[in-house]
Structure formats: structure tokens, C-alpha cells
Design a protein around this motif. Structure first.
Motif, PDB file in Angstrom:
ATOM      1  N   SER A  21      33.629  33.056  26.546  1.00 10.18           N
ATOM      2  CA  SER A  21      34.151  33.793  27.692  1.00 10.18           C
ATOM      3  C   SER A  21      33.578  35.206  27.735  1.00 10.18           C
ATOM      4  CB  SER A  21      35.674  33.864  27.626  1.00 10.18           C
ATOM      5  OG  SER A  21      36.175  34.685  28.671  1.00 10.18           O
ATOM      6  N   GLN A  26      31.967  32.203  31.968  1.00 11.16           N
ATOM      7  CA  GLN A  26      31.598  31.754  30.627  1.00 11.16           C
ATOM      8  C   GLN A  26      30.103  31.432  30.563  1.00 11.16           C
ATOM      9  OE1 GLN A  26      34.382  28.364  30.526  1.00 11.16           O
ATOM     10  NE2 GLN A  26      35.436  29.355  28.834  1.00 11.16           N
ATOM     11  N   SER A  94      25.752  26.307  31.168  1.00  7.70           N
ATOM     12  CA  SER A  94      26.504  27.455  31.675  1.00  7.70           C
ATOM     13  C   SER A  94      26.745  27.342  33.177  1.00  7.70           C
ATOM     14  CB  SER A  94      25.744  28.766  31.406  1.00  7.70           C
ATOM     15  OG  SER A  94      25.724  29.072  30.035  1.00  7.70           O
TER      16      SER A  94
END
Length: 348
Positions: A21, A26, A94
Motif C-alpha cells: 500500500s 497499491q 499493479s
């Protein structure tokens, strides 16, 4: 592959990772385990409670890449460095940033946030291609976070027009980039993976055959993501914008501001970043060693990880020597530790 070349070893599994995070979003980060010895290949060998005496390192991939690109180099570096590799927002595992930004400054902000989140002090920062441009911005604006900087075919502005790369500025035109990507997606994933390898490697046969299926599966997965095209087009626009911004001079001015000991590696056969940029890099970076690797394409860390690891060992040794104190307690200056090389012979 000629008969005089060694058969490449069976590739190791990609290192495990997790989402980290950074506040409102994130990023996925892979971590190589603590080195246990020459036979150590199992990530399960790591004892989470054991303190890690190694310096931290962070690897930043290039356009269309991911943290998986650093697997082999991380393995070679982990006896000395505690290596992490991130997937930039919108790439790999991601998700995109909430603001949808893919500028060099925005991606650098992500890298800075991750370094501060890791909270182990300054890192040895490594970047390839787009990631190299991002790392230059990080090192220039936050020198307190950087121990050394390694750039592999950094995508810094090149004023020379190359007709074979016109597709990149074309992708920056509103509406055109997404349309071009939709056309490319009609090609089989196997063909597209082969095309990327042929573009990025001097000799595509050096790409481990055992990893092809995983790359095809990953590309197929990304085809189904609603943000994959935006990440690609946004990143291409960012690189194009850097080239057009005052003729690319601001990015090179940032290179001149970097104080960390730096290694810049170019591939002699790079089809994306001209190896002649090594000359400009030698003049721009004030505390750098410049290396041109023969028989090497755009991803030296994947094509010749052993040679890249050897060059990084030279960088670390020089940086360590430059940080030592001289007789009488005087600190050795960065200028005294400067090394400038521009070899056209095999590195390592």
C-alpha cells in the motif's frame, strides 16, 4: 547459438511478491530471499525474523515490462543486495494509480513513495528503459534516497530521428494509440511475445524457452484488463513528452544533477535506445561509469545478467571506496572516486 557458447541454465522461478500500500493505491513488489549459499534457490528458505544485513536495492522495469524482468539479475545480486522489484502502476500485477497518470514525474512519485514505505534508508536504484528515465528523475530530485544508480538502456531523449521508431510518437496522438493497440491485439499472443523478444534481445535465442509459456499467459491476461491499453499509451505519451519538452534538455539537465555513483549500460545492438547515446551520457552524468556491451540489445539485465552483475559489483566497490575516510579522518570526495569509462569490449 554457436557450438562455442554454453547452454543457458534452466531458468529459476520468478520471485514471489505482494501488493504494498502507498496510501490510496497499491503496487506489486517482488522480493528475492536472503542468500543461503550456492545451492539456495527456494524462496521458502528465507527466515522472516532474521535481520537482513544487506543494503536495500529497488529495480524498476521498462515499457511493457514487469518485475519479472529482474528475476535473474536479482538472484546474482542477492548475496550483497536485498533486492526488490516493483510493477509500475498499470503494469504487471499493479493496478493503475487512481489519478490515471503515467508521466515520468508521476511514476517517479510512486518509486519515491515505495522507497519511503520500505523505510530501510537509501537504496541502490536500478532502472531499465522507461524505468531508467523514472530513476533519473528520482535520483535528481531525491538524492537522499539513493546510494547508487544503475541505468540499463535508459529512455532519455534522443534528438536523432529514427524512422523505425515513429510508431511511438504516433501512439501519442489522441485516439491513434488505442486504435493501434486494438489492431495489434488481433495477432496471436505467441506472435506478439516473439516480436517483443526479437526487438529487445540482440539474439532472441538467449531468451529462456521455459519462460515463453508464462509470458504468453501473462500477455493474454493483460489483454482482458480494462486499463492495460491506457497504461501503455500513457507511458508512451510520457516518453514522447520528455523528448519534445524543450528538445529533451530538461531530462539531461536532471542527469547532470545526479550526485550518486552511477553506472550506465547500453547495448551495442539495442534497437530502441541508440548505443551512441553513451557519448552524451558520458558528458552528462557527473559521477558515472559508462559501459557499452557488445552483442546486447535493450535488456542487458535479461540477456547477459552475469555481465551486468559484474559491472554492478564494480560500481559497488567504487562507491564503497569513495565513501571511505582518508588518513586523518578526511572524507574522500566524490570527485576523487569518479570513474569514467566508455569500453567497446566485453564487460565483466
Amino acid at each position: 547459438m554457436t557450438g562455442s557458447e554454453e547452454t543457458p541454465p534452466e531458468p529459476i522461478p520468478h520471485w514471489p511478491g505482494k501488493l504494498v500500500s502507498l496510501g490510496d493505491y497499491q503496487v506489486y513488489v517482488r522480493t528475492a530471499p536472503v542468500y543461503q549459499g550456492p545451492a539456495d534457490r527456494d524462496p521458502a528458505d528465507r527466515d522472516p525474523a532474521e535481520p537482513d544485513p544487506r543494503d536495500p536495492a529497488l529495480c524498476v522495469h521498462g515499457l511493457e515490462g514487469s518485475s519479472r524482468n529482474w528475476t535473474d539479475l536479482m538472484d546474482l545480486l542477492r548475496p550483497r543486495l536485498a533486492c526488490d522489484a516493483l510493477d509500475l502502476p498499470g503494469f504487471g500485477e499493479s493496478p493503475p494509480r487512481p489519478d490515471g497518470r503515467y508521466s515520468i514525474a508521476a511514476l517517479a512519485q510512486t518509486v519515491i513513495a515505495l522507497i519511503e514505505r520500505i523505510a530501510r534508508g537509501p537504496v541502490h536504484l536500478l532502472g531499465n528503459s522507461l524505468g531508467g528515465a523514472v530513476c533519473v528523475h528520482v535520483a535528481a530530485t531525491r538524492p537522499d534516497l539513493i546510494r547508487t544508480l544503475t541505468l540499463i538502456s535508459p529512455a532519455l531523449p534522443d534528438s536523432r530521428l529514427r524512422l523505425d521508431l515513429l510508431r511511438f510518437p504516433l501512439m501519442s496522438v489522441p485516439g491513434v494509440g488505442a486504435r493501434l493497440l486494438r489492431q495489434v491485439r488481433h495477432l496471436p499472443a505467441e506472435r506478439r511475445v516473439a516480436d517483443v523478444i526479437a526487438t529487445c534481445f540482440s539474439d532472441p535465442r538467449r531468451f529462456p524457452q521455459a519462460r515463453l509459456a508464462a509470458e504468453v499467459a501473462e500477455l493474454t491476461r493483460r489483454d482482458a484488463l480494462d486499463y492495460a491499453a491506457a497504461a501503455m499509451v500513457g507511458s508512451v505519451r510520457a516518453l514522447t513528452a520528455e523528448t519534445l519538452r524543450a528538445g529533451g534538455r530538461p531530462a539531461w539537465r536532471e542527469a547532470a544533477q545526479i550526485t550518486a555513483p552511477t553506472l550506465v549500460i547500453y547495448g551495442h545492438d539495442d534497437r530502441l535506445v541508440d548505443a551512441r547515446m553513451a557519448g552524451r551520457a558520458a558528458h552528462a552524468f557527473p559521477n558515472a561509469r559508462i559501459v557499452v556491451m557488445p552483442s546486447t540489445g535493450h535488456v542487458a539485465h535479461m540477456e547477459h545478467p552475469q555481465l551486468v552483475a559484474a559491472e554492478i559489483a564494480v560500481l559497488l566497490a567504487a562507491a564503497s571506496q569513495a565513501g571511505q575516510t582518508l588518513p586523518g579522518g578526511r572524507a574522500q570526495s566524490a570527485e576523487a572516486g569518479r570513474v569514467r569509462e566508455f569500453p567497446l569490449a566485453p564487460a565483466g
